[in-house]
Design a protein around this motif. Sequence first.
Motif, PDB file in Angstrom:
ATOM      1  N   ALA A  48     -19.497 -12.559 -16.329  1.00  0.00           N
ATOM      2  CA  ALA A  48     -19.995 -13.698 -17.092  1.00  0.00           C
ATOM      3  C   ALA A  48     -20.572 -14.786 -16.194  1.00  0.00           C
ATOM      4  O   ALA A  48     -21.370 -15.591 -16.610  1.00  0.00           O
ATOM      5  N   GLY A  49     -20.172 -14.795 -14.946  1.00  0.00           N
ATOM      6  CA  GLY A  49     -20.645 -15.810 -14.022  1.00  0.00           C
ATOM      7  C   GLY A  49     -19.534 -16.766 -13.659  1.00  0.00           C
ATOM      8  O   GLY A  49     -18.710 -17.131 -14.477  1.00  0.00           O
ATOM      9  N   SER A  50     -19.476 -17.175 -12.397  1.00  0.00           N
ATOM     10  CA  SER A  50     -18.400 -18.035 -11.947  1.00  0.00           C
ATOM     11  C   SER A  50     -18.937 -18.964 -10.883  1.00  0.00           C
ATOM     12  O   SER A  50     -19.877 -18.646 -10.187  1.00  0.00           O
ATOM     13  N   SER A  51     -18.336 -20.137 -10.764  1.00  0.00           N
ATOM     14  CA  SER A  51     -18.753 -21.070  -9.733  1.00  0.00           C
ATOM     15  C   SER A  51     -17.959 -20.868  -8.455  1.00  0.00           C
ATOM     16  O   SER A  51     -18.164 -21.576  -7.492  1.00  0.00           O
ATOM     17  N   TYR A  52     -17.048 -19.940  -8.437  1.00  0.00           N
ATOM     18  CA  TYR A  52     -16.242 -19.653  -7.254  1.00  0.00           C
ATOM     19  C   TYR A  52     -16.459 -18.213  -6.799  1.00  0.00           C
ATOM     20  O   TYR A  52     -16.667 -17.314  -7.611  1.00  0.00           O
ATOM     21  N   SER A  53     -16.360 -18.001  -5.502  1.00  0.00           N
ATOM     22  CA  SER A  53     -16.256 -16.651  -4.955  1.00  0.00           C
ATOM     23  C   SER A  53     -14.772 -16.305  -4.869  1.00  0.00           C
ATOM     24  O   SER A  53     -13.957 -17.140  -4.481  1.00  0.00           O
ATOM     25  N   ILE A  54     -14.419 -15.080  -5.236  1.00  0.00           N
ATOM     26  CA  ILE A  54     -13.019 -14.652  -5.246  1.00  0.00           C
ATOM     27  C   ILE A  54     -12.906 -13.352  -4.460  1.00  0.00           C
ATOM     28  O   ILE A  54     -13.585 -12.370  -4.780  1.00  0.00           O
ATOM     29  N   VAL A  55     -12.043 -13.331  -3.436  1.00  0.00           N
ATOM     30  CA  VAL A  55     -11.939 -12.162  -2.567  1.00  0.00           C
ATOM     31  C   VAL A  55     -10.479 -11.797  -2.323  1.00  0.00           C
ATOM     32  O   VAL A  55      -9.579 -12.628  -2.467  1.00  0.00           O
ATOM     33  N   GLU A  56     -10.275 -10.534  -1.944  1.00  0.00           N
ATOM     34  CA  GLU A  56      -8.991 -10.048  -1.430  1.00  0.00           C
ATOM     35  C   GLU A  56      -9.237  -9.546  -0.016  1.00  0.00           C
ATOM     36  O   GLU A  56     -10.136  -8.745   0.217  1.00  0.00           O
ATOM     37  N   TYR A  57      -8.443 -10.004   0.910  1.00  0.00           N
ATOM     38  CA  TYR A  57      -8.608  -9.633   2.319  1.00  0.00           C
ATOM     39  C   TYR A  57      -7.739  -8.431   2.650  1.00  0.00           C
ATOM     40  O   TYR A  57      -6.559  -8.383   2.277  1.00  0.00           O
ATOM     41  N   PHE A  58      -8.321  -7.444   3.363  1.00  0.00           N
ATOM     42  CA  PHE A  58      -7.604  -6.214   3.676  1.00  0.00           C
ATOM     43  C   PHE A  58      -7.418  -5.985   5.172  1.00  0.00           C
ATOM     44  O   PHE A  58      -6.928  -4.943   5.573  1.00  0.00           O
ATOM     45  N   THR A 536     -15.965 -23.740   6.551  1.00  0.00           N
ATOM     46  CA  THR A 536     -16.750 -24.067   5.360  1.00  0.00           C
ATOM     47  C   THR A 536     -16.474 -23.089   4.231  1.00  0.00           C
ATOM     48  O   THR A 536     -16.200 -23.489   3.091  1.00  0.00           O
ATOM     49  N   CYS A 537     -16.548 -21.797   4.520  1.00  0.00           N
ATOM     50  CA  CYS A 537     -16.302 -20.791   3.483  1.00  0.00           C
ATOM     51  C   CYS A 537     -14.834 -20.766   3.069  1.00  0.00           C
ATOM     52  O   CYS A 537     -14.521 -20.510   1.902  1.00  0.00           O
ATOM     53  N   ALA A 538     -13.934 -21.015   4.005  1.00  0.00           N
ATOM     54  CA  ALA A 538     -12.509 -21.009   3.675  1.00  0.00           C
ATOM     55  C   ALA A 538     -12.183 -22.085   2.645  1.00  0.00           C
ATOM     56  O   ALA A 538     -11.272 -21.924   1.828  1.00  0.00           O
ATOM     57  N   GLU A 539     -12.926 -23.177   2.648  1.00  0.00           N
ATOM     58  CA  GLU A 539     -12.692 -24.267   1.699  1.00  0.00           C
ATOM     59  C   GLU A 539     -13.407 -24.052   0.369  1.00  0.00           C
ATOM     60  O   GLU A 539     -13.214 -24.826  -0.573  1.00  0.00           O
ATOM     61  N   ARG A 540     -14.247 -23.010   0.280  1.00  0.00           N
ATOM     62  CA  ARG A 540     -14.972 -22.749  -0.969  1.00  0.00           C
ATOM     63  C   ARG A 540     -14.541 -21.445  -1.643  1.00  0.00           C
ATOM     64  O   ARG A 540     -14.445 -21.365  -2.864  1.00  0.00           O
ATOM     65  N   ILE A 541     -14.319 -20.405  -0.849  1.00  0.00           N
ATOM     66  CA  ILE A 541     -13.986 -19.091  -1.394  1.00  0.00           C
ATOM     67  C   ILE A 541     -12.498 -19.039  -1.741  1.00  0.00           C
ATOM     68  O   ILE A 541     -11.659 -19.530  -0.983  1.00  0.00           O
ATOM     69  N   LEU A 542     -12.176 -18.442  -2.875  1.00  0.00           N
ATOM     70  CA  LEU A 542     -10.787 -18.302  -3.293  1.00  0.00           C
ATOM     71  C   LEU A 542     -10.216 -17.002  -2.744  1.00  0.00           C
ATOM     72  O   LEU A 542     -10.718 -15.924  -3.045  1.00  0.00           O
ATOM     73  N   LEU A 543      -9.165 -17.113  -1.939  1.00  0.00           N
ATOM     74  CA  LEU A 543      -8.475 -15.949  -1.388  1.00  0.00           C
ATOM     75  C   LEU A 543      -7.306 -15.600  -2.295  1.00  0.00           C
ATOM     76  O   LEU A 543      -6.397 -16.416  -2.483  1.00  0.00           O
ATOM     77  N   TYR A 544      -7.324 -14.412  -2.850  1.00  0.00           N
ATOM     78  CA  TYR A 544      -6.257 -14.015  -3.775  1.00  0.00           C
ATOM     79  C   TYR A 544      -4.957 -13.795  -3.013  1.00  0.00           C
ATOM     80  O   TYR A 544      -4.916 -13.137  -1.979  1.00  0.00           O
ATOM     81  N   ARG A 545      -3.886 -14.362  -3.561  1.00  0.00           N
ATOM     82  CA  ARG A 545      -2.547 -14.167  -3.030  1.00  0.00           C
ATOM     83  C   ARG A 545      -1.646 -13.652  -4.156  1.00  0.00           C
ATOM     84  O   ARG A 545      -1.586 -14.242  -5.239  1.00  0.00           O
ATOM     85  N   ALA A 546      -0.949 -12.564  -3.894  1.00  0.00           N
ATOM     86  CA  ALA A 546      -0.069 -11.976  -4.912  1.00  0.00           C
ATOM     87  C   ALA A 546       1.144 -12.871  -5.134  1.00  0.00           C
ATOM     88  O   ALA A 546       1.605 -13.554  -4.222  1.00  0.00           O
TER      89      ALA A 546
END
Length: 546
Positions: A48-58, A536-546
Amino acid sequence: MYSIVEIKGLKDGYRCGYCGNGWRKVSYDLFQLVFPTNDTGLEDMATAGSSYSIVEYFGGDDGYRCGYCKNEKGNFSHGMWSHAMTVQDYQDLIDRGWRRSGKYVYKPVMNKTCCPQYTIRCHALDFQPSKTHKKILKKMKKFLSKGEMPLGQCDGGCDGEPMDSAFEAGGGVPTVDPVKIQQSQVERPLIPSSPEGDGDAKPASSEASREEPASSPAVKSPRLAPKPGVGADPSRPPCRKAKDLRKERRLQKEQQRRQDGGTLTSPNPTPSNPASSQPKTVEEFIADSLPGDAVHRLEVRLVRSSPPSPQFKASFDASYQVYKLYQMAIHHDPPDKPSESQFKRFLCDSPLEAETSPEGPDVGYGSFHQQYWLDGRIVAVGVIDILPSCVSSVYLYYHPDFASLSLGSYSALREIVFTRQLQKQSPKLSYYYLGFYIHSCPKMRYKGQYTPSDLLCPETYMWMPIERCIPRLETSAYARLNEDARAGDARALKDLGRTLVLHRRTVMPYAAYARKRKGPSDEREVEHYASLVGQTCAERILLYRA
């Protein structure tokens, strides 16, 4: 709708508006915590579209097979799964050495991997085609105008590069299991989704060529002295250029006319068209290769692939069939490997949002396929991302029957022209990213032929002219490309606590998350991730935490 606040803590006392006490009123400030009001899934929100980037780090501790040198355990990279990604965040990531394969975003561990991969970009506005590029354009012109297919294979062989990601063709994307998060993390997009344009052909092109494994122009082979008895005959005059001979004959004729009393003319007349002395542009070469009375008709169509446009859906099967033939013929895949699901995952799925901007190009930003239609059928497809500062090549595949036309290099030239056209609409968009340059793999050095170009320094993340990098890469496969020993990473991590994380349907800075987290600390992992993406990216991108 979403309420978005962040708890900033207890404020100092200040004047009460009711009783007039100067320092007795105490309150909490709220700002930017996310409380979703429904159970929409993360993937649905990404669509649908989002104003945030959402990632999971592996992470990136385990080695896997290299698609370039075939080392079974020599390829190392950091990886993360991107559920959603804004085009600006992805632009900033590729400017730090990241690159995507479908929704998997990875960054080679440069000082550890067997074949270091340096991000390369071409200054599209200053590009001039080389002799090799001109030959390719003339070859296409001959085929379109007269129907003559070049004999043999394409220049330098048609095996092409395994692919920029070195994953699908060279061992597969490392096994990851992205989380299905049953909630919506972000508000509706700040930038509206771009409407799908019409189906008109866009004079653009596909992926940075996957063929022409020529060596870099910056490295010239030493000129060897001829062996005894071999070489020019010293008793004969030296060879001269035909242009010089013609000029000399013209001067001789002028002198003869003077002696015979004939009309004097200028020995070096000024061309009637001053522009004729300028080198021919790649646009002019391409225009010449598409004559109106040609035997064949070539058309390039730009279709949005994510979210899929009606034009993309209508041509999906034809495009997939070309991909399947390409993978089997060029990469020698068994027939069951290039499946439709693999094709979708690798070349159709994208985390990038479809965005438009008043300062952006008319087609908008995001992921696209550029389809090459020859006489009404698809013969090649380039996968590209249009980003705020560049057109980024992802992949190219073509019908094997047309391999001798050097479609990889031809499409790259068309793509450079496309970048120039977009730049007229969006001045900031002026670079053409060709993926990775791998100097230790000779067949991958051809990307250095698209000049002027820069390589990204893996330590300072500054762009350096490729001609200054080649001597260092000749000495060592991995090298710091920035010669200034004092230069550092301008966006290096400085404050881990400001890194944004997504935890239990809530967006919060890592400092707040760490205080409420139970169990073993994950600070080392989060710090590793944040250092790779930068402050810069760390303050904008959402890092998923379980």
